[in-house]
Write a protein that holds these residues in place. Structure first.
Motif, mmCIF file in Angstrom:
data_model
loop_
_atom_site.group_PDB
_atom_site.id
_atom_site.type_symbol
_atom_site.label_atom_id
_atom_site.label_comp_id
_atom_site.label_asym_id
_atom_site.label_seq_id
_atom_site.Cartn_x
_atom_site.Cartn_y
_atom_site.Cartn_z
ATOM 1 N N THR A 180 0.886 4.840 -9.682
ATOM 2 C CA THR A 180 -0.713 4.756 -9.851
ATOM 3 C C THR A 180 -0.867 4.141 -8.256
ATOM 4 N N ASP A 184 -7.122 2.538 -8.375
ATOM 5 C CA ASP A 184 -7.251 2.980 -9.732
ATOM 6 C C ASP A 184 -6.744 1.734 -10.854
ATOM 7 N N VAL A 188 -8.804 -1.257 -14.612
ATOM 8 C CA VAL A 188 -8.183 -1.356 -16.036
ATOM 9 C C VAL A 188 -7.915 -2.854 -16.170
ATOM 10 N N TYR A 196 -3.519 -3.630 -27.612
ATOM 11 C CA TYR A 196 -3.933 -2.306 -27.918
ATOM 12 C C TYR A 196 -2.882 -2.032 -29.009
ATOM 13 N N VAL A 202 -0.663 6.602 -25.279
ATOM 14 C CA VAL A 202 -1.824 7.198 -24.738
ATOM 15 C C VAL A 202 -2.450 6.380 -23.603
ATOM 16 N N ALA A 203 -2.445 5.011 -23.714
ATOM 17 C CA ALA A 203 -2.832 4.075 -22.908
ATOM 18 C C ALA A 203 -2.258 4.343 -21.565
ATOM 19 N N LYS A 205 -0.587 6.967 -20.618
ATOM 20 C CA LYS A 205 -1.027 8.439 -19.841
ATOM 21 C C LYS A 205 -2.622 8.296 -19.286
ATOM 22 N N ASN A 206 -3.454 7.591 -20.016
ATOM 23 C CA ASN A 206 -4.912 7.484 -19.326
ATOM 24 C C ASN A 206 -4.899 6.554 -18.300
ATOM 25 N N ASN A 207 -4.080 5.717 -17.970
ATOM 26 C CA ASN A 207 -4.061 4.933 -16.681
ATOM 27 C C ASN A 207 -3.188 4.986 -15.736
ATOM 28 N N GLU A 209 -1.359 7.794 -12.806
ATOM 29 C CA GLU A 209 -1.441 9.076 -12.208
ATOM 30 C C GLU A 209 -0.518 10.216 -12.526
#
Length: 219
Positions: A180, A184, A188, A196, A202-203, A205-207, A209
């Motif tokens: 990343t 970006d 966060v 979490y 999932v976290a 993957k979402n945060n 690149e």
């Protein structure tokens, strides 16, 4: 005859003390000894006065000379400058809260402002345990890196673990990698992601690149 003897006696009387070599040797020697004694006495008194007024010159003369020689030849102390890479590695290791995951190395490229961090986990219960361990360690790491936006532009975090193939051979393989930018990453709340309690992949993957998992541990 009597008149002739009188002048001779007078001459003999004057003849006795005409010089130190004419019968007065004892007197002259005594005077010289007294003079020498006086000179020696003055020297002794002067030495005593010097010793009283400057005792350190006599007591520590040799040690002072040694000390001066030591100072002259001593190597000056050099204070080592800690690089940003070393500072960063120290902070990341302190921030890592995951037991069993080691921050194996931290590499910083000053030209590209890129950071590459390698993780290593030796003992793994199962694939989920490995994924969670690397994910939570990643959250801890990112919480530190975002504090240095002026120093860091790009971040790469990769993880390794022992793998056993179908023939029973063991090797250390890369099983995880994320990438990343720091721009970006600053959006966060990484500290809060520690809490979490859903699927941490999932976290991840979402945060990030770019996210990659080895096929053997892929969710």
């Amino acid at each position: 005859m009597a008149e002739e003897d009188a002048p001779q006696q007078g001459n003999d009387a004057n003849k006795g003390c005409s010089g130190c070599g004419d019968g007065c040797g004892d007197g002259c020697s005594a005077g010289t000894q007294k003079l020498l004694l006086i000179i020696v006495g003055l020297v002794v008194v002067a030495s005593v006065l010097v010793a009283i007024t400057n005792p350190n010159d006599f007591e520590t003369g040799d040690s002072s000379a040694v000390a001066k020689a030591t100072l002259a030849t001593a190597t000056p102390t050099v204070v080592k400058q800690v690089s940003f890479e070393e500072k960063l590695e120290s902070e990341l290791k302190k921030a890592n809260q995951m037991t069993g995951v080691d921050i194996e190395s931290v590499t910083y490229n000053e030209q590209t402002k890129g950071v590459v961090i390698w993780l290593f986990q030796e003992d793994v219960w199962d694939e989920k345990h490995l994924r969670n361990s690397f994910a939570y360690t990643t959250f801890d790491i990112m919480g530190v890196l975002v504090k240095y936006p002026e120093k860091i532009d790009f971040v790469t975090i990769a993880g390794k673990t022992p793998m056993i193939d179908s023939k029973g051979h063991t090797s250390i393989d890369k099983v995880y990698q994320v990438e990343t930018t720091i721009d970006d990453a600053k959006t966060v709340n990484w500290d809060n992601l520690i809490n979490y309690n859903k699927d941490v992949t999932v976290a991840i993957k979402n945060n990030f690149e770019s996210v990659w998992w080895h096929v053997a541990v892929r969710p």
